[in-house]
Design a protein around this motif. Structure first.
Motif, short mmCIF file in Angstrom:
data_model
loop_
_atom_site.label_atom_id
_atom_site.label_comp_id
_atom_site.label_asym_id
_atom_site.label_seq_id
_atom_site.Cartn_x
_atom_site.Cartn_y
_atom_site.Cartn_z
N VAL A 1 0.82 -1.17 0.02
CA VAL A 1 -0.02 -0.03 -0.13
C VAL A 1 0.92 1.40 0.09
N GLY A 2 0.60 2.05 -0.97
CA GLY A 2 1.60 3.43 -1.04
C GLY A 2 0.88 4.48 -0.71
N ASN B 1 -3.60 17.60 -6.47
CA ASN B 1 -3.74 16.61 -7.36
C ASN B 1 -3.21 15.35 -6.98
N SER B 2 -1.94 15.34 -6.40
CA SER B 2 -1.23 13.85 -6.10
C SER B 2 -1.73 13.19 -4.76
N VAL B 3 -2.74 13.88 -4.32
CA VAL B 3 -3.52 13.25 -3.07
C VAL B 3 -4.80 12.70 -3.49
N GLY B 4 -5.28 11.58 -3.32
CA GLY B 4 -6.53 10.98 -3.57
C GLY B 4 -7.34 10.73 -2.37
N SER B 5 -6.99 10.50 -1.26
CA SER B 5 -7.80 10.26 -0.06
C SER B 5 -6.87 10.81 1.17
N ILE B 6 -7.34 11.02 2.35
CA ILE B 6 -6.79 11.47 3.36
C ILE B 6 -7.28 10.32 4.68
N PHE C 1 -6.78 0.45 8.37
CA PHE C 1 -5.93 -0.03 7.60
C PHE C 1 -6.66 -0.80 6.36
N ASP C 2 -7.70 -1.50 6.89
CA ASP C 2 -8.41 -2.16 5.85
C ASP C 2 -9.16 -1.19 4.82
N CYS C 3 -9.69 -0.17 5.22
CA CYS C 3 -10.20 0.89 4.55
C CYS C 3 -9.16 1.63 3.69
N THR C 4 -8.16 1.79 4.42
CA THR C 4 -6.75 2.48 3.69
C THR C 4 -6.44 1.57 2.49
N GLU C 5 -6.20 0.24 2.63
CA GLU C 5 -5.81 -0.55 1.51
C GLU C 5 -6.88 -0.47 0.42
N PHE C 6 -8.03 -0.57 0.71
CA PHE C 6 -9.35 -0.69 -0.27
C PHE C 6 -9.04 0.46 -1.12
N LEU C 7 -9.14 1.96 -0.48
CA LEU C 7 -8.87 3.26 -1.33
C LEU C 7 -7.71 3.02 -2.05
N ALA C 8 -6.64 2.70 -1.44
CA ALA C 8 -5.22 2.60 -2.30
C ALA C 8 -5.39 1.69 -3.71
N LYS C 9 -6.15 0.70 -3.65
CA LYS C 9 -5.87 -0.19 -4.57
C LYS C 9 -7.31 -0.48 -5.55
N GLN C 10 -8.43 0.29 -5.12
CA GLN C 10 -9.75 0.31 -5.84
C GLN C 10 -10.52 1.40 -5.48
N ARG C 11 -11.40 1.62 -6.57
CA ARG C 11 -12.35 2.73 -6.27
C ARG C 11 -13.58 2.21 -5.53
N ILE D 1 -3.96 -5.82 -5.55
CA ILE D 1 -5.41 -6.23 -5.40
C ILE D 1 -5.81 -6.21 -4.04
N VAL D 2 -7.05 -5.84 -3.69
CA VAL D 2 -7.14 -5.68 -2.14
C VAL D 2 -7.61 -7.23 -1.85
N THR D 3 -7.00 -7.62 -0.43
CA THR D 3 -7.11 -8.94 0.04
C THR D 3 -7.18 -8.65 1.60
N TYR D 4 -8.09 -9.77 2.02
CA TYR D 4 -8.37 -9.85 3.56
C TYR D 4 -8.41 -11.24 3.81
#
Length: 895
Positions: free
Chosen positions: A180-181, A207-212, A286-296, A431-434
């Motif tokens: 996750v980046g 523009n370089s920030v997509g979510s906080i 972190f679960d929500c962070t990972e989702f936002l990082a990898k998926q819309r 890819i988001v994985t849990y």
């Protein structure tokens, strides 16, 4: 101290490290090591007396001695030395500093005094400060790691903020494992200066920030925070883990950050109003962070679930149901496609159990069908190590396939050591994985509900043209007279008169100070009656047995009066007792509700709604919200309660009338917005019978207010003081008022009435229509950030918008820019002059010092108006526009 300084702080060309060291393991060593290893392209200047070079870099004894201009400094020295270093930074023209040093307010009074000195020095020198007691920050795009963290984050589009350095390092560890980046990684520490509001504003502009994503222990400057979050959450998801939910947690947070956390339910209300998704656990964050990082984010609730075993599918469906969501209903077309590839005994429903002996190809085909089904808004793929399934081979095949799917896809590979390699494949593929179905569903639920909530906040209210009729003058008289005499509460009769002045009906209530008077009033009102103790010192009447119901005769009234007085004196011998209140006994209500408010030291007035009566504190079916309210916000507050489920009617209960309940909440919200002297207010019970509502008991606590309305709120309110009537040059009356969210239709009509030339003059582009996003932006404004006034012509029932004028603040809070558009048919009639004049008045009231605007050369009417109002007019160099500037100081000189 401006956003420009924040930009220089986070994007420096030259960084100084004060306290740089070659001693391995020291903070100064780790900061230098990270700066060098990250590959920072700018200059790195160590500052440490007695060291000629540090890690190969030329070192200086003081900031001022450096041989090049410095943008920011990282200070890793004992906190007692920081003030002197800050003076040097100010003299050298730095934009800001990162103070790693601990020993501030977290250690007590002495530390707070040190921090106060540091802050005064920073303000004097126009320096922004991150910290103290922080880890530092990382800007991955700039290859800048100005921290002593053990890892550097991977690049990405998520900005992470934390008050805790330990949380930062933990998130870093997990993010590397899960690939996750982040765009930025910021440890705020004690937030002496730069706080969450500053960072949300700053990241909102990038523009370089997509979510906080934030870990928070407390909020400073909460009104600024709400303003920033409400603006940015419209365009970027904001997620927060707020620690201190329990009393013990709040105390721990206080000792950690030096600031006592507020009541947790108020944070819930504030986050919801600001459009922030709150999570409760670190894992969930972190679960929500990972989702936002990898998926819309999912666009709807239609989740399709594919599993190779029945149990995990059932668990996923149960988890979804517990959050009030049901799996997507598969269409006949989708079922038909699945029938052709799955065994005859497959589940024929959602979750889709392909059965344990099905192979990899069957799973892949099933995933393709479901991903492309129109009823699927998101797809959850579950796999367990059962049967003959090659789970690693399936993961590798899906890693490529999923990238082509049109909907968000996430996975739950359930198991231990046997599935680790599969999860690694997904992580490496982005890819988001849990590791469980429940975690996967929770992340989906959080982000789906977040999207729905943002939609609600951006809902354009229906225009009703219903104006709240209130008597502010009467309310002011009641409150100010009581405050002037030193009272801390109103009598019940005064409280009910206050409610009536704001359009909230209350039952007739009269005071009797003797048995005889009580009997006479009862005869006038008509039996049966109710007697209640009347004392400003006894707030909860039932606590002293001070209420007697259903009195049917004078003799019963006499006995009740005597009993109430005896009970009250025994309960509180020193209480000031005016007598009893006499009221008509109310017929049994269909519903008993409570509407209340309290003024919190941090959050200002907070509204409460829910089930009323004497058991309200037992059932605890209440919800909290923040004023000011409109109808959508009032409805949302009401719908949080269980009692609202029967408001449409249930069995023998008639409907309560939702619009009426909404209006009562709006009125109470308006009351506490207008009068910061109100410390607490209770209407309990608020009786509802046959669709009508009446306040049967009311309590109001009052006291002097240090600030005037609306500065006691944490959300800017509608500035009614700028409502005024004017006349055009040809004698027609028009009405100027602040714009409202419900003005969307009027604004569309106004825009459509503008000629192409007028549109170009206003927007500097040939716009054809206003999009929904633009309408929301133009009508749902934050009056802390801009003022927008409209001119309305015609009668109330058929008003037309003749013009709009805006003054939009710059981030420094001192300057602003104006823009205006007048309908072509109303130009040249004095409407523009009145609008801009009123906007400038509002700007000066806010404390702005300078207002400017850019006007095209061919817009001669605007240039003429600017000159008339006192603007200086200058040609833009090498351009075809003019800049109009007006400064408050020039107006004062003219006066």
């Amino acid at each position: 101290m401006t956003t420009v300084n924040l930009h220089r702080l986070f994007n420096p060309k030259t960084v100084a490290v004060v306290g740089a060291s070659e001693k391995e393991g020291s903070v100064g060593y780790l900061i230098m090591k990270n700066l060098l290893e990250q590959g920072f392209k700018g200059n790195i200047i160590p500052v440490n007396p007695g060291h000629g070079r540090v890690m190969g870099q030329k070192s200086f004894a003081r900031i001022e001695d450096a041989d090049s201009a410095i943008d920011m400094a990282v200070i890793a020295t004992p906190i007692r030395s920081v003030t002197e270093i800050m003076e040097s930074c100010g003299n050298a023209g730095l934009a800001g500093v990162v103070i790693i040093s601990s020993g501030g307010k977290e250690v007590g009074l002495k530390g707070r005094q040190v921090e106060e000195t540091i802050l005064q020095t920073a303000r004097k020198n126009n320096l922004r400060v991150i910290g103290p007691n922080c880890l530092g920050f990382v800007n991955t795009a700039a290859s800048l790691n100005a921290s002593f963290a053990h890892l550097s984050p991977l690049p990405g589009k998520i900005a992470f903020l934390s008050q805790s350095g330990a949380v930062c390092t933990s998130v870093l560890d997990i993010s590397h494992r899960n690939h996750v980046g982040f765009s930025h990684f910021v440890s705020l520490g004690s937030m002496l200066d730069v706080d969450f509001a500053d960072m949300i504003d700053y990241f909102g502009s990038l523009n370089s920030v997509g979510s906080i994503v934030m870990y928070m222990e407390n909020i400073s400057h909460i009104r600024n925070f709400m303003s920033a979050a409400r603006a940015v959450s419209r365009v970027k998801p904001i997620i927060v883990l707020k620690a201190g939910r329990s009393r013990a947690g709040a105390m721990a947070a206080a000792s950690h950050t030096g600031a006592m956390a507020g009541e947790d339910a108020l944070y819930d209300a504030a986050f919801q109003r600001a459009g922030i998704l709150r999570v409760n656990e670190f894992e969930e964050l972190f679960d929500c962070t990972e989702f936002l990082a990898k998926q819309r984010r999912p666009g709807g609730s239609g989740l399709a679930i594919i599993t190779n075993a029945g149990g995990p599918g059932v668990m996923a469906a149960d988890a979804l149901s517990s959050h009030g969501i049901e799996p997507a209903r598969l269409s006949a077309e989708t079922l038909g496609q699945l029938d052709r590839i799955l065994p005859g005994n497959w589940s024929r429903g959602n979750p889709i159990d392909i059965l344990g002996d099905s192979g990899r190809d069957t799973y892949l085909k099933t995933a393709r069908i479901c991903a492309n089904a129109p009823e699927t808004d998101a797809l959850l793929l579950i796999c367990s190590p059962v049967g003959t399934m090659d789970i690693l081979g399936l993961a590798k095949a899906l890693a490529e396939e999923i990238k082509t799917f049109p909907c968000p896809v996430f996975t739950a590979w359930i198991g231990g050591i046997n599935v680790e390699s599969s999860r690694k494949v997904f992580n490496q593929a982005g890819i988001v994985t849990y590791d469980s179905a429940e975690r996967a569903v929770r992340a989906f639920k959080n982000l789906y509900h977040y999207g729905k909530h943002i939609e609600m906040l951006h809902e354009i209210p229906v225009r009703t043209d219903t104006k709240l009729v209130i008597n502010r003058q009467k309310a002011m008289q009641i409150i100010h007279e009581a405050v002037a005499t030193g009272e801390t509460s109103l009598t019940e009769t005064e409280a009910k008169e206050l409610l009536k002045s704001y359009g909230i009906p209350a039952n007739v209530t009269k005071i009797a100070d003797s048995e005889q008077m009580a009997m006479e009033i009862s005869e006038q009102i008509g039996f049966p009656v109710v007697l209640k103790i009347c004392s400003k010192d006894i707030l909860h009447k039932s606590d002293c047995n001070g209420v007697v119901l259903d009195l049917k005769t004078p003799a019963e009234v006499r006995a009740a009066y005597a009993g109430i007085m005896k009970n009250a004196l025994e309960f509180s011998p020193g209480a000031r007792i005016k007598g009893v209140s006499v009221q008509k006994m109310q017929v049994k209500a269909d519903y008993e509700l409570i509407i209340g408010a309290k003024k919190d030291d941090q959050f200002g007035p907070v509204l409460l709604f829910g089930m009323g009566g004497i058991l309200t504190e037992v059932y605890k079916d209440t919800a909290m919200g923040l004023p000011p309210l409109n109808r959508p916000l009032a409805r949302q507050l009401i719908e949080k309660t269980r009692i609202s489920k029967v408001f449409k009617g249930f069995r023998n209960l008639p409907p309560a009338g939702m619009p009426m309940v909404e209006e009562f909440l709006i009125r109470v919200g308006r009351l506490v917005t207008d009068f910061p002297e109100i410390q607490a207010l209770d209407i309990n019970p608020l009786m509802v019978r046959n669709g009508e509502m009446i306040a049967v008991d009311a309590r109001v606590l009052i006291g002097p207010s240090a600030v005037a309305s609306p500065r006691h709120l944490i959300i800017s309110s509608y500035p009614w003081q700028y409502e005024s009537k004017f006349q055009s040059v040809d004698g027609q009356e028009f009405f100027i008022r602040p714009i409202r969210p419900s003005d969307a239709d009027l604004l569309i009509e106004h825009f459509n009435s503008l000629s192409p030339r007028s549109v170009y003059m206003r927007f500097f582009s040939p716009m054809k229509k206003l999009s929904k996003e633009m309408l929301i932006k133009l009508t749902q404004i934050d009056y802390d950030r801009e003022i927008a006034l409209v001119a309305l012509m015609g009668p109330d029932s058929n008003r037309k918008m003749a013009g709009v004028c805006r003054i939009i603040d710059y981030p420094d809070g001192k300057q602003a820019e104006f823009a205006m558009a007048i309908t072509d048919g109303w130009q040249g009639k004095g409407i523009g002059a009145a609008l801009l004049g009123q906007c400038l008045k509002a700007a000066w009231d806010k404390g702005l010092e300078r207002v400017n605007g850019v006007v095209l050369a061919e817009n001669t009417q605007m240039l003429k108006l600017g000159k008339k109002l006192g603007f200086s007019i200058n040609r833009v160099p090498e351009g075809s526009e003019y800049e109009l500037i007006i400064e408050r100081k020039d107006l004062k000189k003219a006066e």
